[in-house]
Design a protein around this motif. Structure first.
Motif, short mmCIF file in Angstrom:
data_model
loop_
_atom_site.label_atom_id
_atom_site.label_comp_id
_atom_site.label_asym_id
_atom_site.label_seq_id
_atom_site.Cartn_x
_atom_site.Cartn_y
_atom_site.Cartn_z
N PHE A 116 0.84 -1.19 0.00
CA PHE A 116 0.00 0.00 0.00
C PHE A 116 0.88 1.24 0.00
O PHE A 116 1.95 1.25 0.60
N SER A 117 0.42 2.29 -0.64
CA SER A 117 1.16 3.56 -0.69
C SER A 117 0.19 4.72 -0.76
O SER A 117 -0.97 4.57 -1.16
N ALA A 118 0.71 5.88 -0.40
CA ALA A 118 -0.06 7.12 -0.54
C ALA A 118 0.92 8.29 -0.63
O ALA A 118 2.04 8.22 -0.14
N ALA A 119 0.46 9.35 -1.26
CA ALA A 119 1.18 10.63 -1.28
C ALA A 119 0.52 11.52 -0.23
O ALA A 119 -0.66 11.85 -0.34
N CYS A 120 1.28 11.88 0.79
CA CYS A 120 0.75 12.69 1.89
C CYS A 120 0.99 14.18 1.69
O CYS A 120 0.26 15.00 2.24
N ARG A 121 2.02 14.53 0.94
CA ARG A 121 2.37 15.91 0.66
C ARG A 121 2.93 15.98 -0.75
O ARG A 121 3.35 14.99 -1.31
N GLN A 122 2.98 17.21 -1.27
CA GLN A 122 3.71 17.40 -2.51
C GLN A 122 4.66 18.57 -2.34
O GLN A 122 4.44 19.45 -1.50
N GLU A 123 5.71 18.55 -3.10
CA GLU A 123 6.70 19.60 -3.04
C GLU A 123 6.06 20.92 -3.45
O GLU A 123 5.24 20.96 -4.38
N ALA A 124 6.42 21.99 -2.77
CA ALA A 124 5.82 23.31 -3.05
C ALA A 124 6.12 23.77 -4.46
O ALA A 124 5.29 24.46 -5.08
N ASP A 125 7.24 23.39 -5.01
CA ASP A 125 7.62 23.88 -6.34
C ASP A 125 7.37 22.84 -7.44
O ASP A 125 7.82 23.01 -8.56
#
Length: 134
Positions: A122-131
């Protein structure tokens, strides 16, 4: 090609709890990954900056433990957790959690093709880079 430094990333958006089946099945084939969605059968191939083990009476509890750790770690953009009953105590599911410090930059959204269809990854993206360019 997306490039850049993390700068100030978005706040953690991963689910930290849920009922059985409260995830989406990742289909691969270039399917877009969505911030804050937990996927079954998605393993990010990007290098990890932190790895740890989990154990819980229910399979999905390992997912939420990993998600909580990712949200607490300011550098964590995504996580992957491998879950198994092998080598665990009776009535326990064990997990190995991998935290990643990029998602949309550094080609970190790439995944391991063999993970697609797995019911134990299982995986998830919790944040993304601001740029990051989306």
């Amino acid at each position: 090609l997306l490039r850049g430094s993390r700068g100030h990333a978005t706040a953690g958006a991963c689910p930290q709890s849920g009922l059985a089946g409260s995830y989406e099945i990742y289909k691969g084939n270039g399917e877009q990954q969505t911030l804050g969605v937990t996927y079954s059968g998605l393993e990010f191939s990007y290098k990890t900056f932190k790895t740890f083990n989990t154990a819980a009476p229910f399979q999905q509890q390992n997912i939420w433990v990993c998600a909580k750790h990712c949200i607490k770690e300011a550098d964590c953009m995504t996580y992957t957790v491998h879950i198994t009953k092998k080598g665990c105590h009776h009535n326990t599911w064990c997990g190995e959690c991998y935290l990643h410090n990029h998602w949309l930059c550094e080609n970190a959204s790439h995944f391991v093709p063999g993970s697609v269809g797995s019911k134990d990854i299982f995986s998830a993206a919790c944040r993304q880079e601001a740029d990051a360019k989306t």
